[in-house]
Write an enzyme that holds these catalytic residues in place. Structure first.
Site, PDB file in Angstrom:
ATOM      1  N   SER A 131       8.008 -34.011 -36.236  1.00  0.00           N
ATOM      2  CA  SER A 131       9.038 -33.828 -37.221  1.00  0.00           C
ATOM      3  C   SER A 131       8.764 -32.770 -38.914  1.00  0.00           C
ATOM      4  CB  SER A 131       8.986 -35.527 -38.409  1.00  0.00           C
ATOM      5  OG  SER A 131       9.732 -34.806 -39.694  1.00  0.00           O
ATOM      6  N   TYR A 145      19.542 -29.534 -41.682  1.00  0.00           N
ATOM      7  CA  TYR A 145      17.783 -30.212 -40.841  1.00  0.00           C
ATOM      8  C   TYR A 145      17.002 -31.291 -41.430  1.00  0.00           C
ATOM      9  CZ  TYR A 145      13.721 -29.004 -39.606  1.00  0.00           C
ATOM     10  OH  TYR A 145      12.074 -28.672 -39.047  1.00  0.00           O
ATOM     11  N   LYS A 149      15.554 -34.846 -39.677  1.00  0.00           N
ATOM     12  CA  LYS A 149      14.067 -34.763 -40.057  1.00  0.00           C
ATOM     13  C   LYS A 149      14.357 -36.458 -40.845  1.00  0.00           C
ATOM     14  CE  LYS A 149      12.995 -32.532 -36.866  1.00  0.00           C
ATOM     15  NZ  LYS A 149      12.848 -32.552 -35.963  1.00  0.00           N
TER      16      LYS A 149
END
Length: 276
Positions: A131, A145, A149
């Site tokens: 991660s 992004y 995550k």
């Protein structure tokens, strides 16, 4: 010695982990979109390779079946394949948005779903997910992004309790910036002039400059890889593993800020209950 299954093994943290595992005598099933990039890893008696684009779910499931058929037991699944996209939310094309979520969120979910029956049947194992410190914080230009995550961490946080009774542990690895090729591989959207003088424009100029998240990063990929490998021997499995001084400081600041904001809203929160 154990057996690991590693996705995204050709570069960055995935390659560093694979190299160290082989040096320690572990067996590794390593995958990459271009398996020829894995040919120099060796030794052959410890290394099994396959072509895999993790966003191809049918191929992903097929490779998982091949890996467990080949090795019988996999001790650790290291889900490492991933990439980043940068741009203001309206700058990002639809295909980049879909690709980012497919690679960073959907693919790990489908990998976990594919290996889960095998880990359960063999009586345990580990699932380790790469991660980022960005799963605790978010910045301008990184919306997709960060969303990808935060999303995969939410999924894994939930299933930890589902698989714990079967001896399966889950660890989310949250590195800061590491000196790999990750920054250079970031997809950067075409800019809109309106953002040039905003925080998005400032971050864009940094990405396009000498720093670009890799050259001056504090994180040592070899030490990160060692920490990832060693975490697999920790019992119970660490839920999260922050790696890098920048990751530690950024995550601590983000959590402290969120706790302070929560405390500031306590009276409002409690005021919405039915009267006693």
């Amino acid at each position: 010695m154990g057996t690991w299954f590693v996705t995204g093994a050709s570069t960055g943290i995935g390659r560093a982990v694979t190299e160290q595992l082989l040096a320690r005598g572990h067996r590794v099933a390593a995958t990459a979109r271009r398996p020829d990039t894995l040919a120099d890893l060796g030794p052959e008696h410890l290394l099994w390779t396959a072509q895999l684009d993790v966003t191809d779910t049918a191929r992903l499931r097929s490779v998982v079946e091949q890996v467990f058929a080949e090795f019988g037991r996999i001790d650790v699944v290291f889900s490492n394949a991933g990439a980043a996209a940068f741009g203001a939310a309206e700058e990002l094309p639809d295909e980049v948005i879909e690709g980012q979520l497919a690679l960073n969120t959907i693919a790990p979910i489908q990998l976990f779903r594919a290996v889960r029956p095998h880990l359960r049947a063999q009586g345990g194992g580990r699932f380790v997910q790469t991660s980022t410190m960005g799963a605790h914080l978010a910045g301008p230009g990184g919306s997709l992004y960060h969303a990808s995550k935060w999303g995969v961490e939410g999924f894994l946080e939930s299933v930890i309790g589902e698989v714990a009774p079967f001896g399966v542990g889950i660890t989310m690895v949250e590195p800061g910036t590491v000196r790999t090729g990750f920054g250079a591989a970031t997809t950067v959207a075409e800019p809109l002039d309106v953002y040039a003088s905003t925080p998005v424009g400032q971050v864009r100029r940094y990405l396009e400059g000498a720093g670009n998240l890799t050259g001056d990063a504090p994180g040592d990929p070899a030490r990160v890889a060692t920490a990832v490998i060693d975490s697999a021997d920790v019992t119970p499995a660490p839920r999260r593993l922050a790696l890098g001084s920048d990751a530690f400081e950024a995550i601590r600041a983000a959590l402290s800020t969120r706790l302070a904001e929560l405390a500031a809203g306590e009276d409002v929160a409690r005021s919405t209950d039915f009267p006693r």
